[in-house]
Design a protein around this motif. Structure first.
Motif, PDB file in Angstrom:
ATOM      1  N   ILE A 160       1.244  -1.116   0.113  1.00  0.00           N
ATOM      2  CA  ILE A 160      -0.399  -0.181  -0.120  1.00  0.00           C
ATOM      3  C   ILE A 160       1.001   1.747   0.649  1.00  0.00           C
ATOM      4  N   TYR A 161       0.417   2.753  -1.058  1.00  0.00           N
ATOM      5  CA  TYR A 161       1.470   3.673  -0.991  1.00  0.00           C
ATOM      6  C   TYR A 161       0.480   4.002  -0.497  1.00  0.00           C
ATOM      7  N   GLU A 162       0.345   5.135   0.617  1.00  0.00           N
ATOM      8  CA  GLU A 162      -0.363   6.066   2.082  1.00  0.00           C
ATOM      9  C   GLU A 162      -0.029   7.096   1.245  1.00  0.00           C
TER      10      GLU A 162
ATOM     11  N   ILE B  29      -6.794   0.386  -6.133  1.00  0.00           N
ATOM     12  CA  ILE B  29      -6.267  -0.697  -6.459  1.00  0.00           C
ATOM     13  C   ILE B  29      -5.101  -1.154  -8.365  1.00  0.00           C
ATOM     14  N   LEU B  30      -4.281  -1.359  -8.223  1.00  0.00           N
ATOM     15  CA  LEU B  30      -3.796  -1.893  -9.661  1.00  0.00           C
ATOM     16  C   LEU B  30      -3.467  -3.328  -9.197  1.00  0.00           C
ATOM     17  N   ILE B  31      -4.050  -3.557 -10.651  1.00  0.00           N
ATOM     18  CA  ILE B  31      -3.460  -5.596 -10.717  1.00  0.00           C
ATOM     19  C   ILE B  31      -2.211  -5.994 -12.034  1.00  0.00           C
ATOM     20  N   HIS B  32      -1.071  -6.860 -11.333  1.00  0.00           N
ATOM     21  CA  HIS B  32      -1.051  -6.302 -12.347  1.00  0.00           C
ATOM     22  C   HIS B  32      -0.398  -7.528 -13.759  1.00  0.00           C
TER      23      HIS B  32
ATOM     24  N   ALA C  37      -2.881   0.603  -3.529  1.00  0.00           N
ATOM     25  CA  ALA C  37      -2.830  -0.890  -3.322  1.00  0.00           C
ATOM     26  C   ALA C  37      -2.680  -1.967  -4.162  1.00  0.00           C
ATOM     27  N   THR C  38      -1.383  -2.449  -4.274  1.00  0.00           N
ATOM     28  CA  THR C  38      -1.469  -3.285  -4.943  1.00  0.00           C
ATOM     29  C   THR C  38      -1.530  -4.664  -4.263  1.00  0.00           C
ATOM     30  N   PHE C  39      -1.163  -5.629  -5.374  1.00  0.00           N
ATOM     31  CA  PHE C  39      -1.033  -7.191  -4.193  1.00  0.00           C
ATOM     32  C   PHE C  39      -1.110  -8.660  -5.942  1.00  0.00           C
ATOM     33  N   ASP C  40       0.514  -9.409  -4.988  1.00  0.00           N
ATOM     34  CA  ASP C  40       0.870 -10.159  -5.568  1.00  0.00           C
ATOM     35  C   ASP C  40      -0.665 -11.246  -5.976  1.00  0.00           C
TER      36      ASP C  40
END
Length: 261
Positions: A16-18, A27-30, A54-57
């Motif tokens: 998360i980048y605050e 939300i960014l999806i790779h 927010a981004t996630f694997d």
């Protein structure tokens, strides 16, 4: 900092980048074989513009643990992860971005919970199966019989030798679940489009790609933009990963679109 959060009852690696001053959420999806680190360059820039990012694997990729749950690696399941992440973080009217394969996941997230999303951005992505990335068939044909390490050595190491972060590329590939890679490859070569179901929802949309993008043909991305009544942004001197090739221009274009909503 990366943390493991429980989505659908299983851990997923999230970053998360605050922002200092909060303007909105995203939300960014790779993409295929990618990871949350694909957004290392634009994440802080988007936070500087006031967006909590927010981004996630994707499950089974890099630092997100492998899963034995049936259907865990499908685009439907990954889309639900995005929806649950938004709810867990208390995000509302979230700006959703999907890069490449992430655009297929984005569509499932929107269909699962249309009211969660304030906008959608398809970055170097298409509405359905990719008609020109035939090399992905190599994954389907050869990966089942090989270890992740041997496949890397045979087919990927040379191509990533000149990458800005070759060690990260190798590390995340070796950490990923072969079943996840094969499931995502299958989606890329077989999925249909859901744009005709998404367009009537009226969610503000944006299509962005690099001027030298070599994934989905430009005419397909342009038609998708028309179907979504979406503006198109072309990032100069960038290929399939404008988030890495031209992070300042890319983050500016994304945030300008979000600001306009």
């Amino acid at each position: 900092m990366t943390e493991l959060l429980s989505l659908q009852g299983e851990p997923v690696a999230v970053r998360i980048y605050e922002p200092q001053t909060h303007r909105g959420d995203a939300i960014l999806i790779h993409g295929f074989t990618g990871s949350k680190e694909d957004f290392d360059y634009i994440g802080p820039l988007l936070a500087d513009r006031g967006y909590r990012v927010a981004t996630f694997d994707n499950r089974g990729q890099y630092q997100s643990p492998h899963s034995d749950r049936d259907g865990a690696y499908t685009t439907i399941s990954l889309g639900r992860d995005a929806v649950e992440l938004a709810a867990l973080l208390g995000m509302e009217k979230v700006n959703l971005l999907g890069h490449s394969f992430g655009g297929l996941v984005l569509q499932q997230a929107i269909l699962h919970s249309p009211t969660t999303w304030g906008s959608l951005t398809m970055m170097c992505s298409g509405p359905e199966k990719n008609p020109i990335r035939t090399h992905i068939r190599k994954f389907e044909a050869e990966l089942p019989a090989l270890t992740m390490e041997s496949y890397w050595d045979l087919h990927m190491a040379e191509g990533y030798a000149s990458h800005a972060r070759p060690e990260l590329m190798r590390e995340r590939w070796l950490a990923s679940d072969k079943r996840s890679v094969l499931t995502h490859a299958h989606h890329l070569m077989n999925d249909g489009s859901y744009i005709d179901q998404i367009a009537p929802l009226g969610i503000p949309a944006h299509v962005l790609y690099g001027a030298n993008d070599d994934a989905w043909p430009f005419e397909i991305q342009q038609k998708m933009a028309r179907d979504l009544s979406a503006p198109i942004t072309v990032i100069p001197a960038a290929g399939h990963c404008p988030n890495e090739d031209q992070p300042i221009l890319t983050a500016t274009a994304i945030a300008d679109f979000w600001d306009s909503i």
